[in-house]
Write a protein that holds these residues in place. Structure first.
Motif, PDB file in Angstrom:
ATOM      1  N   ASP A  38       0.842  -1.212   0.000  1.00 18.70           N
ATOM      2  CA  ASP A  38       0.000   0.000   0.000  1.00 18.70           C
ATOM      3  C   ASP A  38       0.873   1.257   0.000  1.00 18.70           C
ATOM      4  O   ASP A  38       0.601   2.224  -0.699  1.00 18.70           O
ATOM      5  CB  ASP A  38      -0.889   0.049   1.253  1.00 18.70           C
ATOM      6  N   ILE A  39       1.906   1.229   0.821  1.00 16.89           N
ATOM      7  CA  ILE A  39       2.790   2.400   0.951  1.00 16.89           C
ATOM      8  C   ILE A  39       3.551   2.622  -0.356  1.00 16.89           C
ATOM      9  O   ILE A  39       3.633   3.743  -0.870  1.00 16.89           O
ATOM     10  CB  ILE A  39       3.758   2.205   2.146  1.00 16.89           C
ATOM     11  N   ALA A  40       4.071   1.535  -0.927  1.00 17.61           N
ATOM     12  CA  ALA A  40       4.835   1.650  -2.180  1.00 17.61           C
ATOM     13  C   ALA A  40       3.958   2.218  -3.289  1.00 17.61           C
ATOM     14  O   ALA A  40       4.414   3.023  -4.108  1.00 17.61           O
ATOM     15  CB  ALA A  40       5.392   0.287  -2.580  1.00 17.61           C
ATOM     16  N   ILE A  48       9.311  11.003  -5.559  1.00 15.76           N
ATOM     17  CA  ILE A  48      10.089  10.585  -4.397  1.00 15.76           C
ATOM     18  C   ILE A  48      10.814  11.711  -3.650  1.00 15.76           C
ATOM     19  O   ILE A  48      10.284  12.786  -3.498  1.00 15.76           O
ATOM     20  CB  ILE A  48      10.936   9.372  -4.785  1.00 15.76           C
ATOM     21  N   GLY A  49      11.975  11.440  -3.066  1.00 16.78           N
ATOM     22  CA  GLY A  49      12.524  12.331  -2.043  1.00 16.78           C
ATOM     23  C   GLY A  49      11.857  11.969  -0.732  1.00 16.78           C
ATOM     24  O   GLY A  49      11.303  12.788  -0.022  1.00 16.78           O
ATOM     25  N   CYS A  69      10.699  -4.430   2.728  1.00 21.90           N
ATOM     26  CA  CYS A  69       9.659  -4.762   1.728  1.00 21.90           C
ATOM     27  C   CYS A  69       9.355  -3.565   0.849  1.00 21.90           C
ATOM     28  O   CYS A  69       8.431  -3.616   0.036  1.00 21.90           O
ATOM     29  CB  CYS A  69       8.363  -5.180   2.412  1.00 21.90           C
ATOM     30  N   LEU A  70      10.067  -2.453   1.015  1.00 22.44           N
ATOM     31  CA  LEU A  70       9.784  -1.236   0.247  1.00 22.44           C
ATOM     32  C   LEU A  70      10.895  -0.978  -0.770  1.00 22.44           C
ATOM     33  O   LEU A  70      11.982  -0.528  -0.395  1.00 22.44           O
ATOM     34  CB  LEU A  70       9.685  -0.018   1.190  1.00 22.44           C
ATOM     35  N   PRO A  71      10.617  -1.246  -2.039  1.00 20.86           N
ATOM     36  CA  PRO A  71      11.660  -1.068  -3.049  1.00 20.86           C
ATOM     37  C   PRO A  71      11.741   0.389  -3.501  1.00 20.86           C
ATOM     38  O   PRO A  71      11.584   0.686  -4.691  1.00 20.86           O
ATOM     39  CB  PRO A  71      11.193  -1.992  -4.176  1.00 20.86           C
ATOM     40  N   LEU A  72      11.940   1.301  -2.583  1.00 22.16           N
ATOM     41  CA  LEU A  72      11.968   2.735  -2.883  1.00 22.16           C
ATOM     42  C   LEU A  72      13.266   3.328  -2.349  1.00 22.16           C
ATOM     43  O   LEU A  72      13.779   2.863  -1.332  1.00 22.16           O
ATOM     44  CB  LEU A  72      10.807   3.455  -2.165  1.00 22.16           C
ATOM     45  N   ARG A  73      13.752   4.393  -3.008  1.00 30.60           N
ATOM     46  CA  ARG A  73      14.887   5.116  -2.432  1.00 30.60           C
ATOM     47  C   ARG A  73      14.376   5.915  -1.246  1.00 30.60           C
ATOM     48  O   ARG A  73      13.376   6.617  -1.369  1.00 30.60           O
ATOM     49  CB  ARG A  73      15.494   6.074  -3.454  1.00 30.60           C
ATOM     50  N   MET A  74      15.064   5.793  -0.127  1.00 31.82           N
ATOM     51  CA  MET A  74      14.602   6.518   1.059  1.00 31.82           C
ATOM     52  C   MET A  74      15.760   6.897   1.961  1.00 31.82           C
ATOM     53  O   MET A  74      16.799   6.234   1.978  1.00 31.82           O
ATOM     54  CB  MET A  74      13.625   5.655   1.855  1.00 31.82           C
ATOM     55  N   SER A 101      16.695  14.064  13.738  1.00 30.27           N
ATOM     56  CA  SER A 101      17.910  14.217  12.945  1.00 30.27           C
ATOM     57  C   SER A 101      17.529  14.082  11.481  1.00 30.27           C
ATOM     58  O   SER A 101      16.503  13.512  11.152  1.00 30.27           O
ATOM     59  CB  SER A 101      18.885  13.092  13.297  1.00 30.27           C
ATOM     60  N   GLY A 102      18.352  14.580  10.585  1.00 33.09           N
ATOM     61  CA  GLY A 102      18.187  14.260   9.163  1.00 33.09           C
ATOM     62  C   GLY A 102      17.280  15.208   8.411  1.00 33.09           C
ATOM     63  O   GLY A 102      16.714  16.140   8.948  1.00 33.09           O
ATOM     64  N   ASP A 103      17.143  14.849   7.118  1.00 34.82           N
ATOM     65  CA  ASP A 103      16.495  15.675   6.110  1.00 34.82           C
ATOM     66  C   ASP A 103      14.999  15.485   6.078  1.00 34.82           C
ATOM     67  O   ASP A 103      14.518  14.444   5.650  1.00 34.82           O
ATOM     68  CB  ASP A 103      16.981  15.129   4.749  1.00 34.82           C
ATOM     69  N   VAL A 104      14.205  16.468   6.458  1.00 32.30           N
ATOM     70  CA  VAL A 104      12.755  16.325   6.257  1.00 32.30           C
ATOM     71  C   VAL A 104      12.146  17.511   5.507  1.00 32.30           C
ATOM     72  O   VAL A 104      11.132  17.362   4.830  1.00 32.30           O
ATOM     73  CB  VAL A 104      11.979  16.051   7.575  1.00 32.30           C
ATOM     74  N   GLY A 105      12.784  18.674   5.583  1.00 32.85           N
ATOM     75  CA  GLY A 105      12.275  19.857   4.882  1.00 32.85           C
ATOM     76  C   GLY A 105      12.190  19.605   3.380  1.00 32.85           C
ATOM     77  O   GLY A 105      13.137  19.112   2.782  1.00 32.85           O
ATOM     78  N   GLY A 106      11.023  19.895   2.777  1.00 33.12           N
ATOM     79  CA  GLY A 106      10.838  19.739   1.338  1.00 33.12           C
ATOM     80  C   GLY A 106      10.745  18.298   0.867  1.00 33.12           C
ATOM     81  O   GLY A 106      10.712  18.040  -0.327  1.00 33.12           O
ATOM     82  N   ARG A 107      10.721  17.346   1.791  1.00 34.12           N
ATOM     83  CA  ARG A 107      10.685  15.929   1.390  1.00 34.12           C
ATOM     84  C   ARG A 107       9.346  15.289   1.755  1.00 34.12           C
ATOM     85  O   ARG A 107       8.583  15.842   2.553  1.00 34.12           O
ATOM     86  CB  ARG A 107      11.834  15.169   2.069  1.00 34.12           C
ATOM     87  N   HIS A 108       9.067  14.146   1.136  1.00 36.85           N
ATOM     88  CA  HIS A 108       7.892  13.363   1.514  1.00 36.85           C
ATOM     89  C   HIS A 108       8.261  12.583   2.776  1.00 36.85           C
ATOM     90  O   HIS A 108       9.207  11.794   2.752  1.00 36.85           O
ATOM     91  CB  HIS A 108       7.506  12.393   0.402  1.00 36.85           C
TER      92      HIS A 108
END
Ligand code: IMP
Ligand code: MG
Length: 193
Positions: A38-40, A48-49, A69-74, A101-108
């Motif tokens: 469902d998520i994919a 993406i992003g 189980c998620l074949p996505l770049r993340m 921590s990490g990148d969340v601005g402007g991302r999904h």
């Protein structure tokens, strides 16, 4: 009633502390795969992003199974919140133990937690993430206690609805123990004063 040594001090195997299995690991495994599909499907429509934000420590096992189980770049950004400090089964005020921590601005952003109970933890972390201006924000939880889940905390992906009782295993703890128990179960009541 048989008396039991306190959690963490029993010479018996871990399973001896569990009164009842609510969700078997095989059932969890099947549901996690379906959730991942469902998520994919949702994120493959976006360009993406994607950043997953697991809420430590309860989400670690769910996250580990889900992302494989998620074949996505993340990317993965961590945040740690403590709601039940020590041997409590009633929530206190959520405390930020480790800042996001990490990148969340402007991302999904997909927020991942073990369980939606009163919603205080997710309400707080969702607000924290919105302040960083993500491109989108969705939330996935393995478990939800529908009797308590508040209407103002949106959760797009839910593994299972469960009864309103304290559960452990598959990442969920009591007094920081039982996270490694592979099923979701209920402790013997005399272990939770
Ligand atoms: P909430 O803030 O009341 O929604 O609670 C969410 C957090 O409390 C979750 O991230 C869990 O870590 C913890 N929690 C809530 N219910 C349970 C439970 O039944 N067992 C173990 N941890 C729980
Ligand atoms: Mg938690």
């Amino acid at each position: 009633m048989r008396t039991r040594p306190p959690p963490g001090q029993s010479p018996e195997p871990l399973e001896a502390d569990i009164a009842r299995i609510l969700l078997h690991r095989d059932q969890i495994d099947r549901r996690v795969r379906a959730l991942a599909a469902d998520i994919a499907a949702v994120y493959s429509r976006d360009d993406i992003g994607l950043t997953l934000v697991p809420i430590l420590s309860g989400a670690i096992i769910f996250l580990a199974d889900l992302i494989r189980c998620l074949p996505l770049r993340m990317k993965i950004a961590l945040v740690q919140i403590s709601t039940y400090p020590g041997a409590r089964t009633t929530p206190g005020d959520p405390q930020t133990v480790l800042a996001l921590s990490g990148d969340v601005g402007g991302r999904h952003v997909l927020l991942v937690d073990d369980i939606l109970d009163s919603g205080r933890t997710l309400r707080r972390v969702q607000a924290l993430i919105r302040e960083r201006r993500p491109r989108s924000l969705r939330t996935a939880v393995l478990l939800r206690k529908p009797a308590r889940a508040p209407a103002d905390v949106p959760v797009e992906f839910v593994g299972f609805d469960v009864e309103d009782q304290f559960v452990v295993g598959y990442g969920l703890d009591y007094n920081d123990l039982y996270r490694n128990y592979p099923h979701v179960g209920v402790l013997h009541p005399e272990l939770m004063p």
